[in-house]
Motif scaffolding. Structure first.
Motif, PDB file in Angstrom:
ATOM      1  N   VAL A   1     -14.347   1.857   0.601  1.00  0.00           N
ATOM      2  CA  VAL A   1     -12.916   1.663   0.807  1.00  0.00           C
ATOM      3  C   VAL A   1     -12.688   0.285   1.424  1.00  0.00           C
ATOM      4  O   VAL A   1     -13.595  -0.303   2.007  1.00  0.00           O
ATOM      5  CB  VAL A   1     -12.290   2.756   1.724  1.00  0.00           C
ATOM      6  CG1 VAL A   1     -12.417   4.132   1.087  1.00  0.00           C
ATOM      7  CG2 VAL A   1     -12.894   2.732   3.116  1.00  0.00           C
ATOM      8  N   ILE A   2     -11.465  -0.193   1.299  1.00  0.00           N
ATOM      9  CA  ILE A   2     -11.056  -1.419   1.962  1.00  0.00           C
ATOM     10  C   ILE A   2     -10.454  -0.992   3.296  1.00  0.00           C
ATOM     11  O   ILE A   2      -9.442  -0.283   3.327  1.00  0.00           O
ATOM     12  CB  ILE A   2     -10.016  -2.179   1.110  1.00  0.00           C
ATOM     13  CG1 ILE A   2     -10.631  -2.604  -0.223  1.00  0.00           C
ATOM     14  CG2 ILE A   2      -9.466  -3.371   1.880  1.00  0.00           C
ATOM     15  CD1 ILE A   2      -9.622  -3.118  -1.225  1.00  0.00           C
ATOM     16  N   LEU A   3     -11.093  -1.385   4.379  1.00  0.00           N
ATOM     17  CA  LEU A   3     -10.614  -0.964   5.696  1.00  0.00           C
ATOM     18  C   LEU A   3      -9.312  -1.678   6.051  1.00  0.00           C
ATOM     19  O   LEU A   3      -9.191  -2.883   5.873  1.00  0.00           O
ATOM     20  CB  LEU A   3     -11.667  -1.252   6.762  1.00  0.00           C
ATOM     21  CG  LEU A   3     -13.031  -0.565   6.569  1.00  0.00           C
ATOM     22  CD1 LEU A   3     -13.989  -0.983   7.678  1.00  0.00           C
ATOM     23  CD2 LEU A   3     -12.901   0.936   6.507  1.00  0.00           C
ATOM     24  N   VAL A   4      -8.356  -0.905   6.546  1.00  0.00           N
ATOM     25  CA  VAL A   4      -7.070  -1.449   6.979  1.00  0.00           C
ATOM     26  C   VAL A   4      -6.779  -0.929   8.391  1.00  0.00           C
ATOM     27  O   VAL A   4      -7.242   0.136   8.753  1.00  0.00           O
ATOM     28  CB  VAL A   4      -5.908  -1.048   6.039  1.00  0.00           C
ATOM     29  CG1 VAL A   4      -6.090  -1.678   4.674  1.00  0.00           C
ATOM     30  CG2 VAL A   4      -5.769   0.444   5.939  1.00  0.00           C
TER      31      VAL A   4
ATOM     32  N   SER B   1     -12.683   9.239   4.104  1.00  0.00           N
ATOM     33  CA  SER B   1     -13.073   7.872   4.457  1.00  0.00           C
ATOM     34  C   SER B   1     -13.197   7.688   5.967  1.00  0.00           C
ATOM     35  O   SER B   1     -13.434   6.568   6.429  1.00  0.00           O
ATOM     36  CB  SER B   1     -12.056   6.873   3.889  1.00  0.00           C
ATOM     37  OG  SER B   1     -10.752   7.178   4.339  1.00  0.00           O
TER      38      SER B   1
ATOM     39  N   LEU C   1       0.853  -1.183   0.000  1.00  0.00           N
ATOM     40  CA  LEU C   1       0.000   0.000   0.000  1.00  0.00           C
ATOM     41  C   LEU C   1       0.889   1.233   0.000  1.00  0.00           C
ATOM     42  O   LEU C   1       2.001   1.210   0.530  1.00  0.00           O
ATOM     43  CB  LEU C   1      -0.897   0.018   1.234  1.00  0.00           C
ATOM     44  CG  LEU C   1      -1.949  -1.078   1.334  1.00  0.00           C
ATOM     45  CD1 LEU C   1      -2.696  -0.977   2.659  1.00  0.00           C
ATOM     46  CD2 LEU C   1      -2.918  -1.012   0.166  1.00  0.00           C
TER      47      LEU C   1
ATOM     48  N   CYS D   1      -7.997   2.463   0.122  1.00  0.00           N
ATOM     49  CA  CYS D   1      -8.100   2.140   1.545  1.00  0.00           C
ATOM     50  C   CYS D   1      -8.424   3.354   2.398  1.00  0.00           C
ATOM     51  O   CYS D   1      -8.954   3.198   3.499  1.00  0.00           O
ATOM     52  CB  CYS D   1      -6.803   1.496   2.031  1.00  0.00           C
ATOM     53  SG  CYS D   1      -6.437  -0.050   1.157  1.00  0.00           S
TER      54      CYS D   1
ATOM     55  N   LEU E   1      -2.910   6.915   7.967  1.00  0.00           N
ATOM     56  CA  LEU E   1      -4.363   6.844   8.077  1.00  0.00           C
ATOM     57  C   LEU E   1      -4.882   7.947   9.001  1.00  0.00           C
ATOM     58  O   LEU E   1      -5.837   8.659   8.659  1.00  0.00           O
ATOM     59  CB  LEU E   1      -4.771   5.463   8.600  1.00  0.00           C
ATOM     60  CG  LEU E   1      -6.244   5.110   8.595  1.00  0.00           C
ATOM     61  CD1 LEU E   1      -6.811   5.121   7.189  1.00  0.00           C
ATOM     62  CD2 LEU E   1      -6.433   3.731   9.224  1.00  0.00           C
TER      63      LEU E   1
ATOM     64  N   GLN F   1     -11.512   1.611  -9.235  1.00  0.00           N
ATOM     65  CA  GLN F   1     -11.795   0.513  -8.313  1.00  0.00           C
ATOM     66  C   GLN F   1     -12.511  -0.617  -9.047  1.00  0.00           C
ATOM     67  O   GLN F   1     -12.202  -1.793  -8.845  1.00  0.00           O
ATOM     68  CB  GLN F   1     -12.673   0.992  -7.150  1.00  0.00           C
ATOM     69  CG  GLN F   1     -11.957   1.828  -6.112  1.00  0.00           C
ATOM     70  CD  GLN F   1     -12.929   2.341  -5.064  1.00  0.00           C
ATOM     71  OE1 GLN F   1     -13.782   3.172  -5.351  1.00  0.00           O
ATOM     72  NE2 GLN F   1     -12.801   1.832  -3.852  1.00  0.00           N
TER      73      GLN F   1
ATOM     74  N   ASP G   1      -7.175  -0.601  -5.330  1.00  0.00           N
ATOM     75  CA  ASP G   1      -7.646  -0.779  -3.959  1.00  0.00           C
ATOM     76  C   ASP G   1      -7.535   0.571  -3.266  1.00  0.00           C
ATOM     77  O   ASP G   1      -6.428   1.090  -3.075  1.00  0.00           O
ATOM     78  CB  ASP G   1      -6.785  -1.805  -3.206  1.00  0.00           C
ATOM     79  CG  ASP G   1      -7.051  -3.224  -3.658  1.00  0.00           C
ATOM     80  OD1 ASP G   1      -8.136  -3.499  -4.192  1.00  0.00           O
ATOM     81  OD2 ASP G   1      -6.144  -4.067  -3.473  1.00  0.00           O
TER      82      ASP G   1
ATOM     83  N   TYR H   1     -14.411   4.313   8.405  1.00  0.00           N
ATOM     84  CA  TYR H   1     -13.678   3.712   9.519  1.00  0.00           C
ATOM     85  C   TYR H   1     -14.445   3.834  10.829  1.00  0.00           C
ATOM     86  O   TYR H   1     -14.240   3.029  11.732  1.00  0.00           O
ATOM     87  CB  TYR H   1     -12.280   4.337   9.632  1.00  0.00           C
ATOM     88  CG  TYR H   1     -11.333   3.751   8.618  1.00  0.00           C
ATOM     89  CD1 TYR H   1     -10.497   2.693   8.944  1.00  0.00           C
ATOM     90  CD2 TYR H   1     -11.305   4.232   7.316  1.00  0.00           C
ATOM     91  CE1 TYR H   1      -9.650   2.132   8.002  1.00  0.00           C
ATOM     92  CE2 TYR H   1     -10.457   3.675   6.366  1.00  0.00           C
ATOM     93  CZ  TYR H   1      -9.639   2.631   6.712  1.00  0.00           C
ATOM     94  OH  TYR H   1      -8.807   2.065   5.784  1.00  0.00           O
TER      95      TYR H   1
END
Length: 184
Positions: free
Chosen positions: A180-183, A166, A13, A52, A143, A44, A50, A170
């Motif tokens: 979004v892809i949560l990380v 985003s 990432l 995030c 983040l 996307q 991706d 979260y």
């Protein structure tokens, strides 16, 4: 370009920043924010991007991005910047309600004349300064930085209140503009 700011590992990432030339406050208008968001949504769905995390401020936008395809991340970034530049210029030119039309076109034209990579206009600064997020500490710092940017700017009191970020994703809120892809 400095060796410090290169995408070296396509599987990682990256924290990237897209900045408008001369730090012009372009994203004070919703239409331009939506052009950027629509381009990210397209990437996307069709290019293996991706996404995030994101935050769109008035003159720049921060992202944490990766890829799930064969296309290099640099190619996706290039495509987003190129497509959004063209669409933003088209919108400025055809929008009779844009009070800053002459100002914006003059500055984007001036920037484009000095960059051999452009034909006429340049909306984005050339580089996005990708930072590889190769540790959890770096990932969490970036983040938090992204999500607290509007708080630090005095726009909102809490990060999840800012619509063009985003942070709501979260926080588990249902009112979100982008997936979004949560990380963490």
């Amino acid at each position: 370009m400095s060796r410090k700011y290169k995408i070296r590992d396509q599987e990682k990432l990256y924290f990237v920043t897209f900045t408008i030339v001369e730090w012009i406050d372009l994203f004070t208008r919703r239409v331009y924010r939506y052009i950027l968001m629509d381009s990210f949504r397209y990437c996307q769905q069709n290019k293996g991007l991706d996404l995030c995390a994101f935050c769109i401020m008035s003159s720049h936008a921060h992202f944490i991005i990766g890829r799930n395809c064969e296309q290099p991340l640099e190619g996706i970034i290039r495509d987003v910047k190129k497509f959004t530049s063209v669409k933003i210029i088209e919108e400025i030119q055809m929008n009779s309600q844009e009070s800053r039309k002459d100002f914006l076109l003059w500055h984007f034209s001036k920037a484009g004349k000095f960059n051999p990579n452009n034909k006429s206009f340049q909306v984005w600064q050339q580089h996005s300064h990708p930072i590889e997020l190769n540790t959890n500490n770096k990932l969490l710092r970036c983040l938090n930085y992204i999500h607290y940017n509007p708080v630090e700017a005095g726009i909102v009191l809490s990060s999840e209140e800012y619509l063009y970020s985003s942070a709501a994703n979260y926080a588990g809120l249902t009112d979100r503009l982008m997936d979004v892809i949560l990380v963490e």
